[in-house]
Design a protein around this motif. Structure first.
Motif, PDB file in Angstrom:
ATOM      1  N   UNK A  73       0.825  -1.205   0.000  1.00 31.58           N
ATOM      2  CA  UNK A  73       0.000   0.000   0.000  1.00 31.58           C
ATOM      3  C   UNK A  73       0.863   1.261   0.000  1.00 31.58           C
ATOM      4  N   UNK A  74       1.993   1.194   0.682  1.00 35.63           N
ATOM      5  CA  UNK A  74       2.887   2.347   0.721  1.00 35.63           C
ATOM      6  C   UNK A  74       3.468   2.619  -0.665  1.00 35.63           C
ATOM      7  N   UNK A  75       3.867   1.578  -1.374  1.00 32.72           N
ATOM      8  CA  UNK A  75       4.398   1.748  -2.727  1.00 32.72           C
ATOM      9  C   UNK A  75       3.356   2.381  -3.644  1.00 32.72           C
ATOM     10  N   UNK A  76       2.120   1.927  -3.556  1.00 36.30           N
ATOM     11  CA  UNK A  76       1.055   2.510  -4.371  1.00 36.30           C
ATOM     12  C   UNK A  76       0.871   3.991  -4.060  1.00 36.30           C
ATOM     13  N   UNK A  77       0.952   4.332  -2.799  1.00 35.62           N
ATOM     14  CA  UNK A  77       0.825   5.727  -2.361  1.00 35.62           C
ATOM     15  C   UNK A  77       1.933   6.587  -2.966  1.00 35.62           C
TER      16      UNK A  77
END
Length: 336
Positions: free
Chosen positions: A109-113
């Motif tokens: 989720x952090x990478x997508x953000x």
């Protein structure tokens, strides 16, 4: 009456174009002139039109701060990141730059953000607030040639990534040496992470201090799963440990609670040294003996290094940038 660029220029005795370049932090303007003009802007309560400025420079005039995956209570409540954010925000504000935070509960989720912030051009670059082995976020930033500064030592590509750091191996060594000086011979290194670069570096420093003193080293005691905590008294009994070097303050408090639960008093039965000198170090007794890593300076220098990249100014990677100091308090007992 609301002041204009011309009003600021007249009072500073410079041209309006110079004021505009100061607003956009242009490298052609000297540091002295920037300080002078910014001081006058502050005195006159002049605030640049952010939309017009951004259109003129094709920049977001915002930097992103990437926190580590908030996948544990220790990370979620760790004051280190709040201190770091405050230092970054204050430094960026001095350059008329805003900050945005990227956070998530896991790496995916952090990478997508981060990808969304980059692709939508919400930020001009990032400060990565942690360094972890096989981290997909740092890999993405590097491969996409996104300007970023790392707080901590890179797990790889050390010569290519711009970073600011303490000497974490020296920190681990000095924490262990302090316990050795106090008469401790069986010392354990305890951590709740095993992939972050600071874990490896501080553990290597722990090993170095013990080997140089001719004392036994032990495998790192990593508390990653709930069942790991149940083995704590057995590990203490098997090793005969009288002292612990613990990865950071907030986890040190958790370990002191665990030791107390199993009948070990700190520092009478177990001495403890940790790292960061956070607010938690003096919230409850016994006060923690800990190493201050100067988080504020790490944030300030990390921001300055990122802005150098964004402005295409000469820059280089840094190691051992911030000095540290041991704060002696109540969690270490001298053995006879």
């Amino acid at each position: 009456m609301i002041p204009t660029v011309k009003d600021v220029a007249k009072r500073a005795n410079v041209s309006p174009s110079t004021v505009s370049r100061v607003i956009n932090d242009h490298p052609s303007i000297s540091v002295e002139t920037k300080k002078k003009v910014r001081k006058i802007m502050e005195e006159m309560d002049y605030f640049p039109n952010a939309t017009a400025r951004n259109l003129g420079t094709q920049r977001a005039n915002t930097i992103g701060v990437i926190l580590p995956p908030l996948d544990s209570q220790e990370r979620l409540g760790n004051p280190l990141y709040l201190e770091l954010l405050n230092a970054i925000n204050e430094t960026a504000a001095g350059f008329q730059i805003a900050t945005a935070v990227a956070s998530a509960a896991n790496s995916e989720a952090l990478l997508e953000n981060v990808q969304r912030m980059h692709r939508q051009k919400q930020v001009d670059g990032f400060i990565l607030a942690y360094s972890e082995k096989d981290d997909p976020i740092s890999e993405y930033l590097y491969q996409q040639k996104v300007p970023f500064t790392l707080i901590g030592r890179p797990a790889k590509r050390e010569a290519d990534i711009i970073y600011v750091d303490n000497d974490n191996q020296l920190l681990g060594k000095q924490a262990t040496e302090y316990l050795i000086e106090k008469g401790h011979k069986n010392i354990l290194f305890v951590s709740n992470v095993d992939q972050e670069v600071i874990f490896f570096e501080r553990y290597f420093g722990y090993q170095e201090a013990l080997m140089l003193a001719g004392l036994p080293t032990h495998p790192a005691v990593t508390m990653l799963q709930p069942e790991d905590y149940t083995s704590f008294p057995e590990i203490i009994g098997q090793t005969g440990a009288s002292a612990l070097v613990i990865i950071d303050d907030i986890f040190a408090l958790r370990m002191i609670q665990l030791a107390t639960l199993h009948g070990y008093a700190v520092p009478d039965d177990l001495s403890v040294v940790s790292f960061n000198n956070s607010i938690f170090a003096t919230l409850v007794h016994p006060y923690l003996t800990t190493i201050d890593i100067d988080v504020t300076d790490l944030g300030k220098l990390g921001t300055e290094k990122l802005l150098e990249q964004i402005n295409h100014e000469p820059s280089s990677g840094i190691q051992l940038v911030v000095p540290h100091r041991l704060i002696q308090r109540e969690t270490v007992r001298a053995l006879k």
